[in-house]
Design a protein around this motif. Structure first.
Motif, PDB file in Angstrom:
ATOM      1  N   GLY A  41       0.781  -1.232   0.000  1.00 39.14           N
ATOM      2  CA  GLY A  41       0.000   0.000   0.000  1.00 39.14           C
ATOM      3  C   GLY A  41       0.808   1.275   0.000  1.00 39.14           C
ATOM      4  N   ARG A  42       2.016   1.224   0.464  1.00 44.01           N
ATOM      5  CA  ARG A  42       2.826   2.437   0.579  1.00 44.01           C
ATOM      6  C   ARG A  42       3.484   2.814  -0.723  1.00 44.01           C
ATOM      7  N   GLY A  43       3.675   1.861  -1.594  1.00 46.87           N
ATOM      8  CA  GLY A  43       4.366   2.139  -2.846  1.00 46.87           C
ATOM      9  C   GLY A  43       5.853   2.288  -2.609  1.00 46.87           C
ATOM     10  N   ASN A  44       6.497   3.089  -3.435  1.00 49.82           N
ATOM     11  CA  ASN A  44       7.927   3.341  -3.269  1.00 49.82           C
ATOM     12  C   ASN A  44       8.166   4.844  -3.311  1.00 49.82           C
ATOM     13  N   PRO A  45       8.230   5.468  -2.130  1.00 48.88           N
ATOM     14  CA  PRO A  45       8.424   6.917  -2.107  1.00 48.88           C
ATOM     15  C   PRO A  45       9.825   7.348  -2.519  1.00 48.88           C
ATOM     16  N   LEU A  46      10.782   6.418  -2.559  1.00 49.96           N
ATOM     17  CA  LEU A  46      12.152   6.771  -2.926  1.00 49.96           C
ATOM     18  C   LEU A  46      12.407   6.703  -4.423  1.00 49.96           C
ATOM     19  N   ALA A  47      11.470   6.137  -5.177  1.00 49.20           N
ATOM     20  CA  ALA A  47      11.640   6.046  -6.630  1.00 49.20           C
ATOM     21  C   ALA A  47      11.460   7.430  -7.255  1.00 49.20           C
ATOM     22  N   VAL A  51       6.347   6.143  -6.725  1.00 42.55           N
ATOM     23  CA  VAL A  51       5.314   5.196  -7.144  1.00 42.55           C
ATOM     24  C   VAL A  51       4.251   5.128  -6.054  1.00 42.55           C
ATOM     25  N   ASP A  52       2.993   5.313  -6.434  1.00 44.07           N
ATOM     26  CA  ASP A  52       1.891   5.224  -5.473  1.00 44.07           C
ATOM     27  C   ASP A  52       1.587   3.774  -5.177  1.00 44.07           C
ATOM     28  N   GLY A  53       0.996   3.533  -3.997  1.00 40.39           N
ATOM     29  CA  GLY A  53       0.564   2.193  -3.627  1.00 40.39           C
ATOM     30  C   GLY A  53      -0.644   1.772  -4.429  1.00 40.39           C
ATOM     31  N   SER A  54      -0.865   0.459  -4.522  1.00 40.38           N
ATOM     32  CA  SER A  54      -1.919  -0.017  -5.409  1.00 40.38           C
ATOM     33  C   SER A  54      -3.335   0.190  -4.881  1.00 40.38           C
ATOM     34  N   PRO A  55      -3.723  -0.199  -3.676  1.00 44.08           N
ATOM     35  CA  PRO A  55      -5.089   0.172  -3.279  1.00 44.08           C
ATOM     36  C   PRO A  55      -5.090   1.638  -2.861  1.00 44.08           C
ATOM     37  N   LYS A  56      -5.710   2.465  -3.669  1.00 39.52           N
ATOM     38  CA  LYS A  56      -5.689   3.914  -3.452  1.00 39.52           C
ATOM     39  C   LYS A  56      -6.247   4.295  -2.088  1.00 39.52           C
ATOM     40  N   ALA A  57      -7.284   3.586  -1.638  1.00 36.18           N
ATOM     41  CA  ALA A  57      -7.889   3.909  -0.343  1.00 36.18           C
ATOM     42  C   ALA A  57      -6.901   3.694   0.797  1.00 36.18           C
ATOM     43  N   VAL A  58      -6.071   2.677   0.684  1.00 42.14           N
ATOM     44  CA  VAL A  58      -5.085   2.404   1.733  1.00 42.14           C
ATOM     45  C   VAL A  58      -3.921   3.378   1.632  1.00 42.14           C
ATOM     46  N   SER A  59      -3.432   3.626   0.437  1.00 39.86           N
ATOM     47  CA  SER A  59      -2.279   4.514   0.297  1.00 39.86           C
ATOM     48  C   SER A  59      -2.622   5.960   0.636  1.00 39.86           C
ATOM     49  N   ASP A  60      -3.874   6.351   0.465  1.00 40.20           N
ATOM     50  CA  ASP A  60      -4.276   7.714   0.808  1.00 40.20           C
ATOM     51  C   ASP A  60      -4.268   7.963   2.313  1.00 40.20           C
ATOM     52  N   LEU A  61      -4.361   6.906   3.116  1.00 39.11           N
ATOM     53  CA  LEU A  61      -4.338   7.075   4.569  1.00 39.11           C
ATOM     54  C   LEU A  61      -2.954   7.470   5.078  1.00 39.11           C
ATOM     55  N   GLY A  62      -1.924   7.133   4.338  1.00 42.25           N
ATOM     56  CA  GLY A  62      -0.562   7.521   4.716  1.00 42.25           C
ATOM     57  C   GLY A  62      -0.144   6.933   6.047  1.00 42.25           C
ATOM     58  N   LEU A  63       0.327   7.796   6.942  1.00 49.32           N
ATOM     59  CA  LEU A  63       0.818   7.324   8.242  1.00 49.32           C
ATOM     60  C   LEU A  63      -0.292   6.813   9.154  1.00 49.32           C
ATOM     61  N   TRP A  64      -1.535   7.095   8.822  1.00 54.27           N
ATOM     62  CA  TRP A  64      -2.643   6.548   9.616  1.00 54.27           C
ATOM     63  C   TRP A  64      -2.668   5.026   9.541  1.00 54.27           C
ATOM     64  N   ASN A  65      -2.093   4.459   8.493  1.00 57.72           N
ATOM     65  CA  ASN A  65      -2.015   3.000   8.403  1.00 57.72           C
ATOM     66  C   ASN A  65      -1.206   2.422   9.554  1.00 57.72           C
ATOM     67  N   TYR A  66      -0.171   3.125   9.961  1.00 54.65           N
ATOM     68  CA  TYR A  66       0.612   2.662  11.107  1.00 54.65           C
ATOM     69  C   TYR A  66      -0.199   2.767  12.392  1.00 54.65           C
ATOM     70  N   ALA A  67      -0.996   3.818  12.521  1.00 52.84           N
ATOM     71  CA  ALA A  67      -1.852   3.950  13.699  1.00 52.84           C
ATOM     72  C   ALA A  67      -2.869   2.814  13.755  1.00 52.84           C
ATOM     73  N   ILE A  68      -3.417   2.447  12.607  1.00 51.17           N
ATOM     74  CA  ILE A  68      -4.380   1.345  12.559  1.00 51.17           C
ATOM     75  C   ILE A  68      -3.699   0.027  12.919  1.00 51.17           C
ATOM     76  N   GLY A  69      -2.558  -0.257  12.286  1.00 52.84           N
ATOM     77  CA  GLY A  69      -1.869  -1.523  12.525  1.00 52.84           C
ATOM     78  C   GLY A  69      -1.373  -1.662  13.948  1.00 52.84           C
ATOM     79  N   PHE A  70      -0.660  -0.641  14.444  1.00 50.77           N
ATOM     80  CA  PHE A  70      -0.161  -0.711  15.815  1.00 50.77           C
ATOM     81  C   PHE A  70      -1.306  -0.648  16.818  1.00 50.77           C
ATOM     82  N   GLY A  71      -2.374   0.076  16.493  1.00 49.45           N
ATOM     83  CA  GLY A  71      -3.536   0.129  17.371  1.00 49.45           C
ATOM     84  C   GLY A  71      -4.180  -1.240  17.536  1.00 49.45           C
ATOM     85  N   LEU A  72      -4.379  -1.947  16.421  1.00 46.02           N
ATOM     86  CA  LEU A  72      -4.943  -3.298  16.510  1.00 46.02           C
ATOM     87  C   LEU A  72      -4.035  -4.229  17.315  1.00 46.02           C
ATOM     88  N   LEU A  73      -2.730  -4.120  17.097  1.00 45.15           N
ATOM     89  CA  LEU A  73      -1.782  -4.955  17.832  1.00 45.15           C
ATOM     90  C   LEU A  73      -1.834  -4.659  19.327  1.00 45.15           C
TER      91      LEU A  73
END
Length: 150
Positions: A41-47, A51-73
Motif C-alpha cells: 500500500g505504501r508504494g515506493n516513495p524513494l523512486a 510510485v503510489d501504492g496499489s489500493p488507493k484507499a489504503v495509500s491515501d491514509l498515509g501514516l494513519w495505516n501505522y496507527a491502525i496496525g499498531f492500534g490493533l496490535l
C-alpha cells in the motif's frame, strides 16, 4: 475479604477461550495490516518519480495505516491481559509484562542508535520521531499486564 470469583474454573483451564481467540485475531490483523501497507500500500516513495501504492484507499491514509496496525496490535495485547486468557494468569502475566517492556525498550533503543540513518530499517524509516510513541505504547501495554500480576 477474598476476591469474588468472576472467572469460572473451566475458563481458567481452557487454552483457547473466546477472549484469547479475539486477542489473537486482533494481533494478527494488526501485524498483517502493517506488513500489507509497508509492502503493497505504501508504494515506493524513494523512486523517481514516486510510485503510489496499489489500493488507493489504503495509500491515501498515509501514516494513519501505522496507527491502525499498531492500534490493533496493542488492543489485542491488552485484551490478552484478561485472567481468562493464558497471558492473563500465572506466569503468562510476567511473560506478557516483561515481553512488552523489553519490546518497547528495544524499539526505542534501536531508534536512537540508528536515528542518523533510518533508511535501512523498515517501518522505522517511515515513522521518524513517532517511533518513540510506538516504544512507549508497548511499555504502556506492559503496565496493563502489571496490573494483573498477583
Amino acid at each position: 475479604m477474598s476476591k469474588s470469583p468472576t472467572i469460572t474454573s473451566e475458563e481458567k483451564t481452557s487454552l483457547f477461550t473466546p477472549r484469547f481467540v479475539v486477542a489473537l485475531v486482533l494481533m494478527a490483523a494488526g501485524i498483517g495490516w502493517l506488513v500489507f501497507y509497508y509492502v503493497q500500500g505504501r508504494g515506493n516513495p524513494l523512486a523517481f518519480p514516486p510510485v503510489d501504492g496499489s489500493p488507493k484507499a489504503v495509500s491515501d491514509l498515509g501514516l494513519w495505516n501505522y496507527a491502525i496496525g499498531f492500534g490493533l496490535l496493542m488492543v489485542g495485547l491488552m485484551v490478552s491481559a484478561h485472567p481468562s486468557t493464558p497471558l492473563g494468569r500465572g506466569r503468562g502475566v510476567v511473560v506478557g509484562m516483561l515481553g512488552c517492556f523489553l519490546v518497547g525498550l528495544v524499539w526505542i533503543c534501536t531508534f536512537y542508535i540508528f536515528s542518523d540513518d533510518l533508511s535501512g530499517l523498515p517501518v522505522f524509516n517511515d515513522l521518524g520521531q513517532w517511533n518513540l510513541v510506538v516504544g512507549i505504547a508497548f511499555m504502556a501495554v506492559g503496565f496493563s499486564f502489571a496490573t494483573k500480576w498477583e
